[in-house]
Design a protein around this motif. Structure first.
Motif, PDB file in Angstrom:
ATOM      1  N   TYR A 297      -4.579   3.061  -3.930  1.00 20.62           N
ATOM      2  CA  TYR A 297      -4.383   3.083  -2.479  1.00 20.62           C
ATOM      3  C   TYR A 297      -2.999   3.625  -2.185  1.00 20.62           C
ATOM      4  CZ  TYR A 297      -3.839   1.774   2.386  1.00 20.62           C
ATOM      5  OH  TYR A 297      -3.616   1.823   3.747  1.00 20.62           O
ATOM      6  N   VAL A 306      -7.806   5.771   0.159  1.00 21.67           N
ATOM      7  CA  VAL A 306      -8.449   5.112  -0.974  1.00 21.67           C
ATOM      8  C   VAL A 306      -8.874   6.214  -1.931  1.00 21.67           C
ATOM      9  CG1 VAL A 306     -10.335   3.635  -1.764  1.00 21.67           C
ATOM     10  CG2 VAL A 306      -9.237   3.178   0.434  1.00 21.67           C
ATOM     11  N   TYR A 327     -11.445  -0.881  -0.829  1.00 22.48           N
ATOM     12  CA  TYR A 327     -11.728  -0.464   0.545  1.00 22.48           C
ATOM     13  C   TYR A 327     -11.439  -1.603   1.522  1.00 22.48           C
ATOM     14  CZ  TYR A 327     -14.047   1.576   4.567  1.00 22.48           C
ATOM     15  OH  TYR A 327     -14.307   2.087   5.817  1.00 22.48           O
ATOM     16  N   CYS A 331      -8.698  -1.777   4.651  1.00 26.12           N
ATOM     17  CA  CYS A 331      -9.036  -2.108   6.040  1.00 26.12           C
ATOM     18  C   CYS A 331      -8.147  -3.205   6.613  1.00 26.12           C
ATOM     19  CB  CYS A 331     -10.507  -2.523   6.127  1.00 26.12           C
ATOM     20  SG  CYS A 331     -11.657  -1.127   5.946  1.00 26.12           S
ATOM     21  N   ILE A 340     -11.197   8.440   2.297  1.00 21.31           N
ATOM     22  CA  ILE A 340     -11.755   8.029   1.019  1.00 21.31           C
ATOM     23  C   ILE A 340     -12.093   9.270   0.201  1.00 21.31           C
ATOM     24  CG2 ILE A 340     -12.643   5.836   1.888  1.00 21.31           C
ATOM     25  CD1 ILE A 340     -15.422   7.105   2.032  1.00 21.31           C
ATOM     26  N   VAL A 380     -18.259   1.040   4.832  1.00 22.52           N
ATOM     27  CA  VAL A 380     -17.767   2.214   5.560  1.00 22.52           C
ATOM     28  C   VAL A 380     -18.457   2.317   6.920  1.00 22.52           C
ATOM     29  CG1 VAL A 380     -17.571   4.726   5.523  1.00 22.52           C
ATOM     30  CG2 VAL A 380     -17.234   3.425   3.410  1.00 22.52           C
TER      31      VAL A 380
END
Length: 591
Positions: A297, A306, A327, A331, A340, A380
């Motif tokens: 990250y 990511v 992920y 967030c 991503i 996602v």
């Protein structure tokens, strides 16, 4: 023009040339051939004006290359000859290399030259370079050669005035690593020159294994040759001046056994592996570190990244769970845009067929793996507090394409090839394909993509609506372009309004048909296939991982039912095929 592509496998380069030639209006057929008889049969069946061989391990017979103009794509500069050209360039540490398109004749790589292109050779694995720099140069040279052939006036250049260098196949004896003497640089070059095939034959814990992949390690140390640590199913092996991470292993084939296949290193070794420290990599790796990490990250200019890169683009159950955790962490960060995707090579190809094939119960592992991928895609799709961008630095297929389509925007390097289908593996499809694909291109084009199962160029994917932006970039320059565009998107005043509208749209569509309904319907079809021992998927999967010819008598996989995505306040837009004739363009372009 009527063009025939002949290749030893319908690999990434062959797919890209196929798709790009179709984009330019040529009528293209392709044939996978393994001997002279198959080459003859393909030439007679298609009667082409031109034959191109993007990746061919068998010689074209004289009666074919005297009747047809046959162009060979050689992964080396003019004057270079031999079957291990790219391998040797990487192992020797060359700074630049090239691709030559030459006319077939009896002597290997000795024909007249129609075109060539050069490129800078990056410090990475052979397969990555092949799908990136080599593919870019090959496409440039092939298109120039086709244009020259079409003109009818160009005369190819003989090689007699070139400084010719012909070298034999790079045998395992030349790839052997002397762990007591070799530096980290030498070890990495050797490993990278054999990635992903054939690997470097070596001995571990009293058995012979092929080593696949190589990444430097700047902190861990140990006795040269010793395995000193593990991380994310990779093993760390000490060198004379440092260490390297080896992500995958493949056992040596037994004389009476099937071809073996690559697996995550610790999974392959299993109980042979002695107790070793598991040294996890931090998710946020300092920029000055040289170490191995499949997932990272980063944060810059109001954008979260990511980054993930899995060997071969395959994502196992374990890898999907790690990606989901990363992920979810991303967030929690105060960003307006989340990107991503990796910096080079594959985006994703979906479930890990190798790990599934090696499992005690392939059906159970298939089931676990598809649910783990679905979990990532769902995360996602349900991100409503920021914009998500899928940045495709390289090729994507099956569930990997659907992972990208879950994002708000899809940005694609111009050299990418997309395969948005599942049928060739005997699967109906999952990863919310019945929601994201028709939402993007409409139900008719979605059905055509899944049914026709053809590779798409980045340009065609953009025309059909699968991709929002195609970035004309080298493999090395893609990440910088993405970072610049993402920073501009984060600073754009309109982004806040887009996020608000995105959240409202998701709520409307959820009220009409929850995401769980799409998932349940898709997984029910997948489960029937996984747990049916007679389903073609099992034989197709085994043939794929063992690199054996797929059984010809097996039917293609079932297709999911595609319907329009409808929101609570209004119907979705008309299908792309009705609005723009996308279905006709799809068939014309070969996608």
């Amino acid at each position: 023009m009527r063009i025939l592509l002949i290749a030893s496998a319908f690999n990434s380069l062959t797919q890209r040339i196929d798709a790009e030639l179709r984009d330019r209006g040529h009528t293209v057929a392709h044939a996978v051939v393994h001997d002279a008889a198959a080459v003859r049969a393909a030439a007679e069946r298609h009667d082409p004006k031109l034959i191109i061989a993007p990746m061919l391990k068998t010689a074209i017979p004289e009666d074919v290359f005297t009747r047809h103009t046959c162009l060979i794509v050689h992964p080396g500069p003019p004057g270079d000859r031999g079957p291990s050209s790219l391998d040797r360039a990487i192992q020797e540490g060359r700074a630049a290399w090239g691709v030559t398109v030459l006319q077939a004749e009896a002597e290997l790589d000795a024909g007249d030259i129609w075109a060539s292109a050069s490129f800078t050779l990056p410090a990475t694995g052979k397969s990555d370079i092949y799908r990136g720099e080599v593919a870019d140069a090959a496409l440039e040279a092939v298109m120039l050669a086709v244009a020259r052939f079409t003109s009818g006036t160009y005369r190819p250049r003989p090689q007699q005035h070139l400084q010719v260098r012909a070298r034999p196949h790079l045998a395992q004896s030349e790839r052997r690593i002397d762990w007591k003497e070799a530096s980290t640089t030498t070890v990495l070059r050797t490993l990278r020159a054999a990635d992903s095939q054939p690997g470097v034959l070596d001995e571990l814990f009293g058995e012979e294994w092929y080593l696949h992949g190589g990444h430097p390690e700047d902190q861990l140390r140990g006795r040269p040759g010793a395995v000193i640590a593990t991380r994310a199913q990779a093993i760390c092996r000490a060198t004379t001046d440092g260490a390297v991470w080896i992500p995958q292993l493949r056992p040596r084939r037994r004389p009476d056994g099937r071809p073996t296949f690559r697996l995550p290193a610790t999974l392959a070794l299993d109980e042979r592996l002695p107790p070793l420290p598991e040294v996890p990599a931090p998710l946020q790796v300092p920029v000055n570190r040289r170490t191995f990490s499949e997932i990272r990250y980063q944060e810059q200019d109001g954008v979260g990244f990511v980054r993930f890169s899995f060997p071969g683009g395959a994502m196992s159950t374990v890898q999907c769970r790690r990606l989901l955790a990363a992920y979810r962490f991303a967030c929690t960060r105060p960003t307006r845009v989340l990107v991503i995707g990796g910096t080079r090579d594959f985006f994703s190809n979906g479930i890990h067929l190798g790990v599934i094939e090696a499992a005690a119960s392939p059906a159970d592992e298939s089931w676990a793996n598809i649910q783990a991928v679905d979990d990532v895609v769902e995360a996602v799709l349900t991100t409503t507090d920021r914009l998500v961008v899928a940045a495709l630095s390289g090729n994507a297929a099956a569930g990997g394409v659907m992972l990208a389509l879950a994002a708000d925007e899809v940005w694609c390097r111009s050299g990418c090839v997309l395969n948005p289908h599942y049928r060739l593996m005997g699967l109906p499809g999952s990863e919310y394909v019945t929601y994201t694909l028709p939402r993007r291109v409409g139900p008719e084009t979605a059905d055509a993509l899944l049914r026709e199962a053809q590779p798409l160029s980045a340009a065609t994917a953009r025309r059909l609506g699968l991709v929002d932006h195609v970035l004309p970039s080298s493999p090395q320059g893609f990440a910088t372009q993405v970072a610049q565009r993402a920073a501009a998107l984060a600073e754009d005043p309109a982004t806040h309004q887009r996020i608000t509208e995105k959240k409202a749209t998701r709520a409307r569509e959820q009220a009409v048909k929850p995401l769980s309904s799409y998932r349940d319907e898709e997984l029910a079809r997948m489960r029937r296939v996984f747990y049916d021992p007679t389903a073609p998927y099992h034989a197709l999967r085994a043939a794929f991982v063992h690199k054996e010819p797929a059984p010809k008598s097996l039917p293609a996989g079932p297709l999911p039912k595609i319907t329009p995505v409808v929101s609570a306040s209004k119907k979705s837009a008309p299908s792309a095929s009705k609005k723009t004739g996308a279905g006709q363009r799809l068939r014309r372009s070969g996608g």
